[in-house]
Design a protein around this motif. Sequence first.
Motif, PDB file in Angstrom:
ATOM      1  N   LEU A  72       0.832  -1.196   0.000  1.00 55.01           N
ATOM      2  CA  LEU A  72       0.000   0.000   0.000  1.00 55.01           C
ATOM      3  C   LEU A  72       0.871   1.253   0.000  1.00 55.01           C
ATOM      4  CD1 LEU A  72      -2.604  -1.089   2.717  1.00 55.01           C
ATOM      5  CD2 LEU A  72      -2.818  -1.287   0.225  1.00 55.01           C
ATOM      6  N   ASP A  73       0.372   2.325  -0.580  1.00 57.91           N
ATOM      7  CA  ASP A  73       1.096   3.597  -0.558  1.00 57.91           C
ATOM      8  C   ASP A  73       1.311   4.036   0.892  1.00 57.91           C
ATOM      9  OD1 ASP A  73       1.169   3.705  -3.304  1.00 57.91           O
ATOM     10  OD2 ASP A  73      -0.609   4.989  -3.481  1.00 57.91           O
ATOM     11  N   GLY A  74       2.547   4.401   1.196  1.00 55.49           N
ATOM     12  CA  GLY A  74       2.841   4.895   2.527  1.00 55.49           C
ATOM     13  C   GLY A  74       2.939   3.821   3.595  1.00 55.49           C
ATOM     14  N   GLU A  75       3.004   2.549   3.173  1.00 54.75           N
ATOM     15  CA  GLU A  75       3.030   1.468   4.174  1.00 54.75           C
ATOM     16  C   GLU A  75       4.426   1.259   4.750  1.00 54.75           C
ATOM     17  OE1 GLU A  75       1.146  -2.975   4.794  1.00 54.75           O
ATOM     18  OE2 GLU A  75       1.431  -2.224   2.749  1.00 54.75           O
ATOM     19  N   LEU A  76       5.444   1.304   3.902  1.00 57.86           N
ATOM     20  CA  LEU A  76       6.811   1.126   4.363  1.00 57.86           C
ATOM     21  C   LEU A  76       7.501   2.484   4.408  1.00 57.86           C
ATOM     22  CD1 LEU A  76       7.894  -2.145   2.504  1.00 57.86           C
ATOM     23  CD2 LEU A  76       7.236  -1.873   4.883  1.00 57.86           C
ATOM     24  N   VAL A  77       7.366   3.158   5.542  1.00 59.97           N
ATOM     25  CA  VAL A  77       7.909   4.505   5.728  1.00 59.97           C
ATOM     26  C   VAL A  77       8.592   4.566   7.097  1.00 59.97           C
ATOM     27  CG1 VAL A  77       6.195   5.629   4.244  1.00 59.97           C
ATOM     28  CG2 VAL A  77       5.703   5.299   6.681  1.00 59.97           C
ATOM     29  N   ASP A  78       9.219   5.687   7.392  1.00 61.79           N
ATOM     30  CA  ASP A  78       9.883   5.857   8.674  1.00 61.79           C
ATOM     31  C   ASP A  78       8.918   5.589   9.835  1.00 61.79           C
ATOM     32  OD1 ASP A  78      12.043   6.627   7.201  1.00 61.79           O
ATOM     33  OD2 ASP A  78      11.981   8.739   7.774  1.00 61.79           O
ATOM     34  N   ASP A  79       9.436   4.866  10.845  1.00 57.84           N
ATOM     35  CA  ASP A  79       8.698   4.590  12.089  1.00 57.84           C
ATOM     36  C   ASP A  79       7.459   3.729  11.882  1.00 57.84           C
ATOM     37  OD1 ASP A  79      10.447   6.256  13.721  1.00 57.84           O
ATOM     38  OD2 ASP A  79       9.482   7.962  12.738  1.00 57.84           O
ATOM     39  N   ALA A  80       7.374   3.029  10.767  1.00 63.97           N
ATOM     40  CA  ALA A  80       6.190   2.214  10.486  1.00 63.97           C
ATOM     41  C   ALA A  80       6.259   0.875  11.216  1.00 63.97           C
ATOM     42  CB  ALA A  80       6.047   1.972   8.988  1.00 63.97           C
ATOM     43  N   LEU A  81       5.085   0.394  11.595  1.00 62.19           N
ATOM     44  CA  LEU A  81       4.914  -0.961  12.092  1.00 62.19           C
ATOM     45  C   LEU A  81       4.057  -1.709  11.076  1.00 62.19           C
ATOM     46  CD1 LEU A  81       4.893  -3.319  14.097  1.00 62.19           C
ATOM     47  CD2 LEU A  81       2.972  -2.191  15.273  1.00 62.19           C
ATOM     48  N   VAL A  82       4.649  -2.704  10.434  1.00 56.96           N
ATOM     49  CA  VAL A  82       3.931  -3.504   9.449  1.00 56.96           C
ATOM     50  C   VAL A  82       3.736  -4.889  10.058  1.00 56.96           C
ATOM     51  CG1 VAL A  82       3.934  -4.426   7.109  1.00 56.96           C
ATOM     52  CG2 VAL A  82       5.003  -2.207   7.577  1.00 56.96           C
ATOM     53  N   ALA A 135      13.824   3.160  11.339  1.00 52.68           N
ATOM     54  CA  ALA A 135      13.041   2.667  12.478  1.00 52.68           C
ATOM     55  C   ALA A 135      11.763   1.955  12.032  1.00 52.68           C
ATOM     56  CB  ALA A 135      12.718   3.801  13.434  1.00 52.68           C
ATOM     57  N   ILE A 136      11.907   0.949  11.191  1.00 57.92           N
ATOM     58  CA  ILE A 136      10.749   0.192  10.723  1.00 57.92           C
ATOM     59  C   ILE A 136      10.730  -1.182  11.390  1.00 57.92           C
ATOM     60  CG2 ILE A 136      11.989  -0.698   8.707  1.00 57.92           C
ATOM     61  CD1 ILE A 136       9.318  -0.602   7.191  1.00 57.92           C
ATOM     62  N   THR A 137       9.535  -1.657  11.709  1.00 56.20           N
ATOM     63  CA  THR A 137       9.354  -2.965  12.335  1.00 56.20           C
ATOM     64  C   THR A 137       8.445  -3.826  11.472  1.00 56.20           C
ATOM     65  OG1 THR A 137       9.627  -2.078  14.584  1.00 56.20           O
ATOM     66  CG2 THR A 137       8.479  -4.189  14.369  1.00 56.20           C
ATOM     67  N   LEU A 138       8.887  -5.045  11.193  1.00 58.84           N
ATOM     68  CA  LEU A 138       8.078  -6.030  10.482  1.00 58.84           C
ATOM     69  C   LEU A 138       7.770  -7.159  11.454  1.00 58.84           C
ATOM     70  CD1 LEU A 138      10.106  -6.316   7.126  1.00 58.84           C
ATOM     71  CD2 LEU A 138       8.273  -4.704   7.683  1.00 58.84           C
ATOM     72  N   ASP A 139       6.495  -7.382  11.711  1.00 61.87           N
ATOM     73  CA  ASP A 139       6.079  -8.388  12.687  1.00 61.87           C
ATOM     74  C   ASP A 139       5.005  -9.292  12.066  1.00 61.87           C
ATOM     75  OD1 ASP A 139       5.430  -9.871  14.903  1.00 61.87           O
ATOM     76  OD2 ASP A 139       4.570  -8.234  16.056  1.00 61.87           O
ATOM     77  N   ALA A 140       5.287 -10.604  12.041  1.00 58.31           N
ATOM     78  CA  ALA A 140       4.357 -11.568  11.441  1.00 58.31           C
ATOM     79  C   ALA A 140       4.058 -11.196   9.994  1.00 58.31           C
ATOM     80  CB  ALA A 140       3.067 -11.659  12.250  1.00 58.31           C
TER      81      ALA A 140
END
Length: 221
Positions: A27-37, A54-59
């Motif tokens: 999605l637009d804007g999904e992987l950006v600074d300080d994002a939690l995906v 500062a991006i976090t990928l969880d599950a």
Amino acid sequence: MDGRSRRTRGGLDSPALPQDLAPSALLDGELVDDALVERRFLDGGNVNDATIRAITLDAVRLRRFGMQRARLRHLRVQDARFDLCDLSSGDWEKASLTRVEMVGCKLLGLHLDDAVLHDVLIQDCQAPYATFVSARCRAVRFATCNLAQTSFSDADLSGVVFLNCDLSGADMMGAKLVGADLRGSKLEGMRIGPKEIQGLILDLGQAAILLRGLGATVVDG
């Protein structure tokens, strides 16, 4: 476990991923600074050449996803699987990877310097010229990977398994290798010293290769 399933594979804890993840596009804007995906299955798409902090990928599961030359600062990944992804020339310095699988990925020149890897499986990946300088590895397994000319200098590889990998020309200088298992892997041209060899698990042919590299004369029989 919040609808997630986990299994043990080769002594590693595998990612705890939801069983109902459906593939979808980025999605637009999904992987950006300080994002939690979290709880996503990203099928296709890319963030090539991006700089993200500062991006976090969880599950999260990623398939055929591109992160070429991406600079991912303070990256935190837990319970994730990367399938057929291209992470070449990325900069993941100081990343934290916990319960992560990378299968069939391109990791050419990927930088994981000062990273922390725990319960990580890297299998059938092309990773020549990657760098794991000063990385700290616990319960990590490389299986049938091309790791030629890869640098593990000053890394803690205690107990790491390298199964049927190409470690030709790899740099192990300054690495902690107590209990590391290299059996079945190609070691020609590996850069390693007498201190690093202590505690390694090798087969006889590999031992001869490393001893010759250190200047010893090995006589068969």
